[in-house]
Motif scaffolding. Structure first.
Motif, PDB file in Angstrom:
ATOM      1  N   GLY A   1       7.983   0.004   3.533  1.00 40.65           N
ATOM      2  CA  GLY A   1       8.050   0.811   2.322  1.00 40.65           C
ATOM      3  C   GLY A   1       8.789   0.123   1.198  1.00 40.65           C
ATOM      4  O   GLY A   1       8.669   0.512   0.037  1.00 40.65           O
ATOM      5  N   VAL A   2       9.538  -0.933   1.532  1.00 42.35           N
ATOM      6  CA  VAL A   2      10.329  -1.640   0.520  1.00 42.35           C
ATOM      7  C   VAL A   2       9.441  -2.211  -0.581  1.00 42.35           C
ATOM      8  O   VAL A   2       9.844  -2.306  -1.745  1.00 42.35           O
ATOM      9  CB  VAL A   2      11.174  -2.757   1.186  1.00 42.35           C
ATOM     10  CG1 VAL A   2      10.286  -3.861   1.752  1.00 42.35           C
ATOM     11  CG2 VAL A   2      12.183  -3.347   0.223  1.00 42.35           C
ATOM     12  N   GLY A   3       8.206  -2.567  -0.235  1.00 45.54           N
ATOM     13  CA  GLY A   3       7.311  -3.178  -1.202  1.00 45.54           C
ATOM     14  C   GLY A   3       6.856  -2.257  -2.309  1.00 45.54           C
ATOM     15  O   GLY A   3       6.285  -2.723  -3.301  1.00 45.54           O
TER      16      GLY A   3
ATOM     17  N   MET B   1       9.369  -5.361  10.713  1.00 44.51           N
ATOM     18  CA  MET B   1       8.703  -4.784   9.554  1.00 44.51           C
ATOM     19  C   MET B   1       7.264  -5.272   9.448  1.00 44.51           C
ATOM     20  O   MET B   1       6.348  -4.485   9.179  1.00 44.51           O
ATOM     21  CB  MET B   1       9.477  -5.126   8.284  1.00 44.51           C
ATOM     22  CG  MET B   1       8.897  -4.492   7.026  1.00 44.51           C
ATOM     23  SD  MET B   1       9.984  -4.622   5.585  1.00 44.51           S
ATOM     24  CE  MET B   1       9.914  -6.384   5.265  1.00 44.51           C
ATOM     25  N   TYR B   2       7.051  -6.560   9.694  1.00 48.65           N
ATOM     26  CA  TYR B   2       5.697  -7.101   9.610  1.00 48.65           C
ATOM     27  C   TYR B   2       4.796  -6.533  10.701  1.00 48.65           C
ATOM     28  O   TYR B   2       3.617  -6.265  10.471  1.00 48.65           O
ATOM     29  CB  TYR B   2       5.726  -8.625   9.692  1.00 48.65           C
ATOM     30  CG  TYR B   2       6.315  -9.311   8.482  1.00 48.65           C
ATOM     31  CD1 TYR B   2       6.587  -8.610   7.299  1.00 48.65           C
ATOM     32  CD2 TYR B   2       6.609 -10.667   8.501  1.00 48.65           C
ATOM     33  CE1 TYR B   2       7.129  -9.234   6.198  1.00 48.65           C
ATOM     34  CE2 TYR B   2       7.144 -11.311   7.398  1.00 48.65           C
ATOM     35  CZ  TYR B   2       7.410 -10.592   6.250  1.00 48.65           C
ATOM     36  OH  TYR B   2       7.941 -11.220   5.151  1.00 48.65           O
TER      37      TYR B   2
ATOM     38  N   GLY C   1       5.680   9.440  -5.237  1.00 48.44           N
ATOM     39  CA  GLY C   1       4.413   9.094  -5.861  1.00 48.44           C
ATOM     40  C   GLY C   1       4.043   7.631  -5.788  1.00 48.44           C
ATOM     41  O   GLY C   1       3.283   7.141  -6.631  1.00 48.44           O
ATOM     42  N   ARG C   2       4.554   6.915  -4.807  1.00 49.77           N
ATOM     43  CA  ARG C   2       4.215   5.503  -4.612  1.00 49.77           C
ATOM     44  C   ARG C   2       3.602   5.332  -3.224  1.00 49.77           C
ATOM     45  O   ARG C   2       4.186   5.751  -2.225  1.00 49.77           O
ATOM     46  CB  ARG C   2       5.455   4.618  -4.729  1.00 49.77           C
ATOM     47  CG  ARG C   2       6.136   4.608  -6.105  1.00 49.77           C
ATOM     48  CD  ARG C   2       5.482   3.621  -7.039  1.00 49.77           C
ATOM     49  NE  ARG C   2       6.138   3.554  -8.333  1.00 49.77           N
ATOM     50  CZ  ARG C   2       6.974   2.574  -8.710  1.00 49.77           C
ATOM     51  NH1 ARG C   2       7.270   1.595  -7.873  1.00 49.77           N
ATOM     52  NH2 ARG C   2       7.498   2.578  -9.923  1.00 49.77           N
TER      53      ARG C   2
ATOM     54  N   ALA D   1       0.097  -3.584  11.805  1.00 50.33           N
ATOM     55  CA  ALA D   1      -0.549  -2.575  12.646  1.00 50.33           C
ATOM     56  C   ALA D   1      -1.127  -1.444  11.810  1.00 50.33           C
ATOM     57  O   ALA D   1      -2.180  -0.894  12.139  1.00 50.33           O
ATOM     58  CB  ALA D   1       0.443  -2.020  13.671  1.00 50.33           C
ATOM     59  N   CYS D   2      -0.434  -1.106  10.711  1.00 52.73           N
ATOM     60  CA  CYS D   2      -0.886  -0.016   9.850  1.00 52.73           C
ATOM     61  C   CYS D   2      -1.828  -0.495   8.751  1.00 52.73           C
ATOM     62  O   CYS D   2      -2.303   0.307   7.947  1.00 52.73           O
ATOM     63  CB  CYS D   2       0.314   0.686   9.214  1.00 52.73           C
ATOM     64  SG  CYS D   2       1.396   1.498  10.390  1.00 52.73           S
ATOM     65  N   ASN D   3      -2.055  -1.810   8.696  1.00 51.55           N
ATOM     66  CA  ASN D   3      -2.935  -2.391   7.679  1.00 51.55           C
ATOM     67  C   ASN D   3      -2.465  -2.037   6.269  1.00 51.55           C
ATOM     68  O   ASN D   3      -3.255  -1.690   5.384  1.00 51.55           O
ATOM     69  CB  ASN D   3      -4.380  -1.927   7.883  1.00 51.55           C
ATOM     70  CG  ASN D   3      -5.381  -2.819   7.179  1.00 51.55           C
ATOM     71  OD1 ASN D   3      -5.009  -3.865   6.642  1.00 51.55           O
ATOM     72  ND2 ASN D   3      -6.644  -2.429   7.175  1.00 51.55           N
ATOM     73  N   CYS D   4      -1.127  -2.120   6.083  1.00 53.23           N
ATOM     74  CA  CYS D   4      -0.546  -1.817   4.768  1.00 53.23           C
ATOM     75  C   CYS D   4       0.432  -2.930   4.409  1.00 53.23           C
ATOM     76  O   CYS D   4       1.640  -2.714   4.356  1.00 53.23           O
ATOM     77  CB  CYS D   4       0.136  -0.445   4.770  1.00 53.23           C
ATOM     78  SG  CYS D   4       1.302  -0.184   6.115  1.00 53.23           S
ATOM     79  N   LEU D   5      -0.100  -4.124   4.189  1.00 53.31           N
ATOM     80  CA  LEU D   5       0.728  -5.312   3.995  1.00 53.31           C
ATOM     81  C   LEU D   5       1.663  -5.186   2.798  1.00 53.31           C
ATOM     82  O   LEU D   5       2.811  -5.636   2.842  1.00 53.31           O
ATOM     83  CB  LEU D   5      -0.161  -6.545   3.826  1.00 53.31           C
ATOM     84  CG  LEU D   5      -1.098  -6.884   5.000  1.00 53.31           C
ATOM     85  CD1 LEU D   5      -1.842  -8.174   4.719  1.00 53.31           C
ATOM     86  CD2 LEU D   5      -0.322  -6.985   6.302  1.00 53.31           C
ATOM     87  N   ALA D   6       1.183  -4.566   1.718  1.00 50.72           N
ATOM     88  CA  ALA D   6       2.004  -4.475   0.512  1.00 50.72           C
ATOM     89  C   ALA D   6       3.276  -3.659   0.733  1.00 50.72           C
ATOM     90  O   ALA D   6       4.252  -3.827   0.009  1.00 50.72           O
ATOM     91  CB  ALA D   6       1.194  -3.877  -0.637  1.00 50.72           C
TER      92      ALA D   6
END
Length: 411
Positions: A315-317, A335-336, A282-283, A341-346
């Motif tokens: 996913g660690v974030g 990882m960066y 759920g995250r 590329a996925c536009n999911c920086l967090a």
């Protein structure tokens, strides 16, 4: 300076009990034989012409019988007179580089030595068309220039979006075979519209690229192969929608209703493209609707990253507390590259980091509100892929006893 009060350090942590969750265990007994039968079907075999150069597209997912499916597919293509070769189809994974993607494939045994065919991991692309909004569609050059393309992928729920098409053959055409360039272009789109984007883009690729058929793999809740099916390009989209529905019914989940803290032993690219499956925990930074049951809980702890991730701890974030072991393994560049590329920086943010698992649990419990601190509710899982066995604290044993699907397991 200690990060916790003495009372928090001195309070004993509860013992964890091993619990078995019972799911439907239907599985495919003869994977290789099924692949052979599927490729022998007349509507599939007729697509393979003698002498044809066939690009077998393989991604970065940790699929239980990936090597068996790929190697048997390659052998059958040879027997049909074709000249198969492997192409990497993993978007920005493996750092988006030729060397990184070859390393990922090698980790799954997908090598020239093992398969007796070339393994091509070049990331050059060609323009395969444009979507209705003008977005260019980039496609792997080596695959595009082949006579036939055969993507091999698992069909399952996606970690970033919901819809009739999720993770599977169509997404491999759009994202995996788009390489880093195509992956980045697609992820500029609104994730809430991804299912429609995948369908439109895949439709154009199916018209403009030499897609022959795909090998769709389904798994059960125990990470075992549930089925393998050769899907002709003419039926890609409609059949995959049906397969997604089947995959949803086979997903594992945590059956307990509530916890204070959930501990995840590991995340990894071989567990999920997002490192872990958001539908289990759920995250998510992008997924707003979760289709499986998720326990109500407050804090999430991570203690390791799988070796097959090669340092890509995407996913660690999404975790609240991690151990130093996790932080030490992170390849920030890989990882960066994935996160950008996925536009999911967090997803690549680094959470509070502490020396070990015990400290991580204590910090997580400290940051929970309104709990019984002398008898906290803790769940520990290996990862979101393997959920047959979980561990729970004593406070959760009444919930285990009340659910016939759950039982205490011998250590």
């Amino acid at each position: 300076m200690p990060i916790l009060l003495k009372e928090d350090l001195d309070r004993p942590l509860p013992k964890l009990y091993r619990v078995r969750q019972k799911f439907d265990n239907s599985r495919l007994e003869d994977v290789a034989g099924t692949v052979r039968s599927e490729l022998a079907r007349p509507e599939i075999a007729k697509l393979v012409k003698p002498g044809a150069r066939v690009a077998v597209a393989v991604g970065s997912r940790g699929i239980r019988d990936l090597y068996t499916v790929v190697s048997t597919t390659v052998t059958c293509l040879k027997e049909l007179g074709a000249q198969p070769f492997i192409v990497s189809a993993m978007g920005s994974h493996g750092g988006g580089t030729e060397e990184g993607q070859r390393e990922v494939l090698t980790g799954y045994g997908i090598t020239e030595e093992n398969l007796g065919v070339p393994v091509v991991t070049t990331v050059d692309t060609v323009l395969a068309g444009h979507c209705s909004n003008g977005r260019p569609i980039w496609f792997d050059r080596a695959a595009f220039e082949a006579d036939l393309v055969v993507p091999v992928n698992r069909v399952k729920l996606h970690t970033d979006f919901v819809g009739p098409l999720q993770s599977g053959l169509c997404k491999m055409l759009v994202i995996g075979l788009g390489n880093h360039k195509g992956c980045s272009a697609v992820h500029e789109e609104n994730p809430e519209e991804f299912a429609d984007i995948i369908e439109e883009t895949a439709s154009i690729i199916l018209k403009n690229a030499p897609i022959g058929f795909g090998m769709a793999i389904l798994e059960n809740a125990y990470d075992q192969t549930y089925g393998v099916e050769a899907v002709p390009a003419s039926n890609f989209i409609s059949r995959e929608k049906e397969l997604v529905h089947i995959a949803k019914g086979n997903m594992p989940y945590i059956m307990l209703p509530k916890a204070d803290v959930i501990i995840c032993r590991e995340i990894g690219k071989d567990v999920s493209g997002a490192g872990f499956d958001p539908n289990i925990l759920g995250r998510s930074t992008v997924l707003k609707t979760f289709v499986l049951h998720i326990p109500e809980y407050q804090r999430l702890v991570l203690t390791d990253v799988t070796p097959a991730s090669h340092g890509n701890g995407i996913g660690v974030g999404l975790f609240d507390v991690i151990t130093q072991k996790v932080a030490d393994q992170l390849d920030l560049e890989a990882m960066y590259a994935n996160a950008i590329a996925c536009n999911c920086l967090a997803d690549a943010f680094i959470p509070i980091t502490v020396p070990d698992e015990e400290t991580a649990i204590r910090v997580a419990l400290k940051c929970c509100r309104g709990i019984d601190r002398e008898n906290p509710k803790i769940i520990r899982i290996q990862n979101t892929l393997h959920l047959e066995y979980i561990e729970v604290s004593q406070a959760l044993l009444p919930d285990v006893e009340a659910d016939p699907r759950l039982s205490l397991a011998e250590v």
